[in-house]
Scaffold this motif. Structure first.
Motif, PDB file in Angstrom:
ATOM      1  N   VAL A 114       0.853  -1.195   0.000  1.00 25.73           N
ATOM      2  CA  VAL A 114       0.000   0.000   0.000  1.00 25.73           C
ATOM      3  C   VAL A 114       0.884   1.238   0.000  1.00 25.73           C
ATOM      4  O   VAL A 114       1.901   1.284   0.698  1.00 25.73           O
ATOM      5  CB  VAL A 114      -0.904   0.020   1.260  1.00 25.73           C
ATOM      6  N   SER A 115       0.493   2.239  -0.785  1.00 26.04           N
ATOM      7  CA  SER A 115       1.180   3.522  -0.755  1.00 26.04           C
ATOM      8  C   SER A 115       0.660   4.334   0.417  1.00 26.04           C
ATOM      9  O   SER A 115      -0.552   4.542   0.548  1.00 26.04           O
ATOM     10  CB  SER A 115       0.934   4.286  -2.062  1.00 26.04           C
ATOM     11  N   SER A 118       0.495   9.954   4.170  1.00 23.95           N
ATOM     12  CA  SER A 118      -0.385  10.661   5.094  1.00 23.95           C
ATOM     13  C   SER A 118      -0.717   9.673   6.215  1.00 23.95           C
ATOM     14  O   SER A 118      -1.042   8.518   5.959  1.00 23.95           O
ATOM     15  CB  SER A 118      -1.652  11.102   4.365  1.00 23.95           C
ATOM     16  N   LEU A 119      -0.634  10.122   7.443  1.00 25.04           N
ATOM     17  CA  LEU A 119      -0.757   9.201   8.574  1.00 25.04           C
ATOM     18  C   LEU A 119      -2.215   8.843   8.865  1.00 25.04           C
ATOM     19  O   LEU A 119      -3.131   9.586   8.535  1.00 25.04           O
ATOM     20  CB  LEU A 119      -0.079   9.817   9.797  1.00 25.04           C
ATOM     21  N   GLY A 120      -2.381   7.674   9.482  1.00 25.99           N
ATOM     22  CA  GLY A 120      -3.731   7.255   9.859  1.00 25.99           C
ATOM     23  C   GLY A 120      -4.475   6.507   8.773  1.00 25.99           C
ATOM     24  O   GLY A 120      -5.691   6.349   8.856  1.00 25.99           O
ATOM     25  N   HIS A 121      -3.769   6.051   7.743  1.00 27.55           N
ATOM     26  CA  HIS A 121      -4.427   5.325   6.654  1.00 27.55           C
ATOM     27  C   HIS A 121      -4.176   3.812   6.699  1.00 27.55           C
ATOM     28  O   HIS A 121      -4.993   3.031   6.238  1.00 27.55           O
ATOM     29  CB  HIS A 121      -3.972   5.859   5.286  1.00 27.55           C
ATOM     30  N   PRO A 124      -6.719   1.339   8.888  1.00 24.02           N
ATOM     31  CA  PRO A 124      -8.038   1.128   8.258  1.00 24.02           C
ATOM     32  C   PRO A 124      -7.963   0.289   6.970  1.00 24.02           C
ATOM     33  O   PRO A 124      -8.815  -0.572   6.745  1.00 24.02           O
ATOM     34  CB  PRO A 124      -8.522   2.553   7.966  1.00 24.02           C
ATOM     35  N   ILE A 125      -6.938   0.513   6.153  1.00 21.82           N
ATOM     36  CA  ILE A 125      -6.803  -0.310   4.943  1.00 21.82           C
ATOM     37  C   ILE A 125      -6.527  -1.758   5.341  1.00 21.82           C
ATOM     38  O   ILE A 125      -7.099  -2.701   4.775  1.00 21.82           O
ATOM     39  CB  ILE A 125      -5.676   0.221   4.030  1.00 21.82           C
ATOM     40  N   CYS A 127      -7.548  -3.220   7.949  1.00 20.78           N
ATOM     41  CA  CYS A 127      -8.832  -3.793   8.377  1.00 20.78           C
ATOM     42  C   CYS A 127      -9.602  -4.337   7.175  1.00 20.78           C
ATOM     43  O   CYS A 127     -10.212  -5.416   7.250  1.00 20.78           O
ATOM     44  CB  CYS A 127      -9.695  -2.729   9.076  1.00 20.78           C
ATOM     45  N   GLY A 128      -9.594  -3.591   6.071  1.00 23.32           N
ATOM     46  CA  GLY A 128     -10.285  -4.057   4.867  1.00 23.32           C
ATOM     47  C   GLY A 128      -9.669  -5.338   4.330  1.00 23.32           C
ATOM     48  O   GLY A 128     -10.369  -6.289   3.964  1.00 23.32           O
ATOM     49  N   GLY A 154      -7.619  10.513  14.292  1.00 18.86           N
ATOM     50  CA  GLY A 154      -8.888   9.881  14.642  1.00 18.86           C
ATOM     51  C   GLY A 154      -9.221   8.664  13.803  1.00 18.86           C
ATOM     52  O   GLY A 154      -9.866   7.723  14.282  1.00 18.86           O
ATOM     53  N   SER A 155      -8.776   8.660  12.547  1.00 22.20           N
ATOM     54  CA  SER A 155      -9.099   7.535  11.668  1.00 22.20           C
ATOM     55  C   SER A 155      -8.573   6.221  12.246  1.00 22.20           C
ATOM     56  O   SER A 155      -9.194   5.169  12.069  1.00 22.20           O
ATOM     57  CB  SER A 155      -8.515   7.773  10.273  1.00 22.20           C
ATOM     58  N   GLU A 158     -11.082   4.919  14.689  1.00 18.82           N
ATOM     59  CA  GLU A 158     -12.222   4.291  13.992  1.00 18.82           C
ATOM     60  C   GLU A 158     -11.891   2.838  13.671  1.00 18.82           C
ATOM     61  O   GLU A 158     -12.707   1.935  13.866  1.00 18.82           O
ATOM     62  CB  GLU A 158     -12.551   5.054  12.697  1.00 18.82           C
ATOM     63  N   ALA A 159     -10.669   2.620  13.183  1.00 16.14           N
ATOM     64  CA  ALA A 159     -10.254   1.253  12.825  1.00 16.14           C
ATOM     65  C   ALA A 159     -10.071   0.392  14.072  1.00 16.14           C
ATOM     66  O   ALA A 159     -10.380  -0.800  14.065  1.00 16.14           O
ATOM     67  CB  ALA A 159      -8.951   1.314  12.014  1.00 16.14           C
ATOM     68  N   PHE A 162     -13.278  -0.830  14.977  1.00 21.15           N
ATOM     69  CA  PHE A 162     -13.850  -1.714  13.964  1.00 21.15           C
ATOM     70  C   PHE A 162     -13.320  -3.151  14.060  1.00 21.15           C
ATOM     71  O   PHE A 162     -14.092  -4.121  13.990  1.00 21.15           O
ATOM     72  CB  PHE A 162     -13.555  -1.135  12.578  1.00 21.15           C
TER      73      PHE A 162
END
Lengths: 274, 320
Positions: A114-115, A118-121, A124-125, A127-128, A154-155, A158-159, A162
């Motif tokens: 994954v590229s 930006s932090l916080g990504h 969540p990815i 998790c997918g 915050g993202s 969320e993960a 989840f």
């Protein structure tokens, strides 16, 4: 030394040295963030991750996401060591036209899932990806490396809510907890403590380790999931700039690039401890 | 439009196991039919659009076609960086669906008005932007985006939009649909305001023959049909339930201005003001307030054509 650290310790020193040379040549930042996770990456890529450099897209591979994408120099270094691409590529890091972009980039780089940047990504990815594997009854795992500073996003929370909701016990978060974020000390900018309690309260299985002790790293990574039905988090206590005396615990090495003398001294120190 | 969307998505998901639906805790009385038929490919993601969008990216990286669904701006702007970095940068099969496009949630207030969404989504690289004009176009658009490789944005109305097409029209991403022929003016419409535009064209007749183009794909735009209209009709007017900045009008003017050979036409952009609505109001109330109801669309076009003729010749007035 116990377990396989006979192999992973030299690997950690090798990728430390490679990332120092890359950052020096590129006059780039973030060497401190690379060095703090060198041992974690060495154990992951040396012992834990089921990956095949000959088939980087092998469907049953374990997935690894570097969410702290600014530490990518050392990820590229470990991927080259494992043979995903030629180590000559490392000389092109940060250069005009190179695929080795200054934040982890999947485009054209075998082994990068994954590229990021930006932090916080990443989590969540992850998790997918873990949800797809779980519901598809596939056996591979998803590992995500996070910085401490990015837990301000915050993202991520969320993960973190989840993953246990969907029993993603094939998901492993690793926090490179070096206690220094981009522009200050974590406890002064946005205190995370008690960090383990926070993840526990969010229903994750938590283990805290010394992120430079290869036996502890291997033991933790080798025993995931810590509990069936729960995602695992390894809170790895680390030292920013670990392995180079004058870089350790210094905020400035989030930004500075070593000069020629500093590079020589750093490489000499790494050789002595190899 | 919501029902047309979910019925079509269920049909498609029956045949294609890669289709997932992620809901942002929205969809009561609409999404249940999907979640009941395909529980393993449905997740209520809670009120967490950033995570919803990145999870969609993660699922799509594993080879799935993933729909995210929420109201108005929530699946678009709350998670815009996730759309940019995770979905568009990786060119993934994530389809962002916003229900309540434009002013469909009028009385709910400005937080629920999706009136900058087309601008924002047009600017995302690799993003295909669709705003179907009626439930028939929604069905076709839903099928088209499943077969389209890469990120898509689907702007839906809410419910109760009139059906414009008698049968499902031929539909291709990047092509407009000629609803009505005419050679005096071309009315160019996107999204649920299509029925107002058709009604405006009917009110202009018989003195003024208005061509009506439905433009369900705002990006990529149907340049061929637009340039044809610019050659064949003396006035082009875009109509959209969207801010004046960056939507259909901007997109069309960009095409027209970039073409040096076609010059003999005027251009009118009918849109919302670049300002939040400050009061409660139904969709129709705000359309009236903004000059976007059929009567005012017709009036503005008639007046403009009259001025054009008045300044260039002694031709008879269209004002009656």
């Amino acid at each position: 030394m116990s377990g396989n650290s006979i192999f992973t310790k030299p690997l950690a020193q090798k990728i430390r040295a490679d990332s120092l040379r890359m950052v020096y040549k590129a006059n780039a930042s973030h060497i401190g963030a690379c060095l703090s996770m060198a041992d974690l990456l060495a154990v992951l890529y040396g012992e834990i991750l089921q990956v095949d450099p000959e088939q980087p897209d092998w469907s049953e591979r374990d997935r690894f996401i570097l969410s702290k994408g600014h530490g990518t120099a050392i990820l590229y270094a470990v991927l080259a060591e494992r043979g995903f691409f030629s180590s000559q590529w490392l000389d092109t890091y940060f250069q005009d036209g190179s695929v080795l972009v200054g934040h982890a980039t999947r485009h054209g780089v075998p082994g990068v899932e994954v590229s990021t940047g930006s932090l916080g990504h990443g989590l969540p990815i992850g998790c997918g990806m873990a949800l797809a594997a779980k519901r598809g009854k596939q056996p591979h795992r998803v590992f995500v490396m996070l910085s401490d500073g990015e837990l301000d996003e915050g993202s991520n929370w969320e993960a973190i809510l989840f993953a246990p909701q969907h029993q993603l016990d094939n998901l492993v978060a690793i926090v490179d907890y070096n206690k220094i974020q981009s522009f200050g000390v974590v406890s002064e900018v946005m205190e995370l403590a008690p960090l383990g309690d926070k993840w526990s309260a969010f229903r994750w299985a938590v283990r805290e380790i010394d992120g430079h002790d290869h036996a502890q790293i291997e033991s933790a990574l080798g025993s995931v999931p810590f509990e069936m039905g729960k995602p695992s988090v390894i809170i790895a206590h680390t030292t920013k700039g670990k392995g180079v005396s004058f870089m350790e615990n210094k905020l400035e090495w989030h930004y500075k690039s070593p000069n020629t003398e500093q590079l020589a001294q750093a490489l000499a120190e790494l050789e002595m401890t190899e | 439009m919501r029902n047309a969307f979910i019925e079509t998505l269920c049909e498609l998901a029956q045949k294609d196991e890669r289709i997932w639906l992620l809901a942002g805790d929205i969809g009561y009385s609409v999404l249940e039919r999907f979640s009941q038929l395909f529980p393993a490919r449905y997740v209520n993601m809670g009120v967490a659009e950033q995570n919803m969008t990145s999870v969609a990216a993660g699922l799509a990286l594993e080879g799935n076609i993933v729909f995210t669904y929420s109201i108005a701006n929530f699946p678009v702007m709350r998670c815009l960086e996730q759309i940019r970095n995770d979905v568009c940068y990786h060119n993934l099969n994530v389809k962002v669906v916003a229900v309540g496009g434009g002013l469909a949630y009028g009385a709910a207030g400005y937080t629920h008005h999706a009136v900058e969404d087309l601008a924002v989504m047009r600017s995302m690289p690799n993003m295909t932007v669709l705003a179907p004009g009626d439930p028939m176009e929604v069905r076709q658009a839903t099928r088209a985006i499943v077969n389209w490789q890469g990120p898509c944005y689907l702007r839906l109305g809410k419910g109760g939009e009139p059906i414009v097409h008698r049968a499902e029209p031929a539909f291709t991403i990047g092509k407009s649909i000629v609803i009505r022929e005419g050679n005096d003016v071309t009315l160019i419409s996107t999204g649920g305001i299509l029925s107002e535009v058709i009604s405006a064209a009917e009110q202009l007749a018989p003195q003024i023959q208005a061509r009506v183009l439905s433009v369900p794909t705002v990006k990529p735009l149907d340049e061929v049909e637009l340039l044809k209209a610019a050659k064949e009709t003396r006035l082009l007017a875009t109509v959209e339930e969207h801010s004046a900045v960056g939507g259909l009008g901007s997109a069309v003017s960009q095409v027209l201005c970039a073409t040096s050979r076609v010059r003999d036409f005027d251009f009118l952009m009918l849109s919302l003001n670049d300002a939040p609505q400050q009061t409660a109001g139904s969709q129709f109330y705000f359309r009236e307030l903004s000059g976007l109801d059929s009567a005012q669309i017709a009036q503005t076009v008639r007046k403009h054509l009259d001025e054009m003729l008045g300044s260039s010749s002694q031709a008879p007035s269209f004002i009656v």
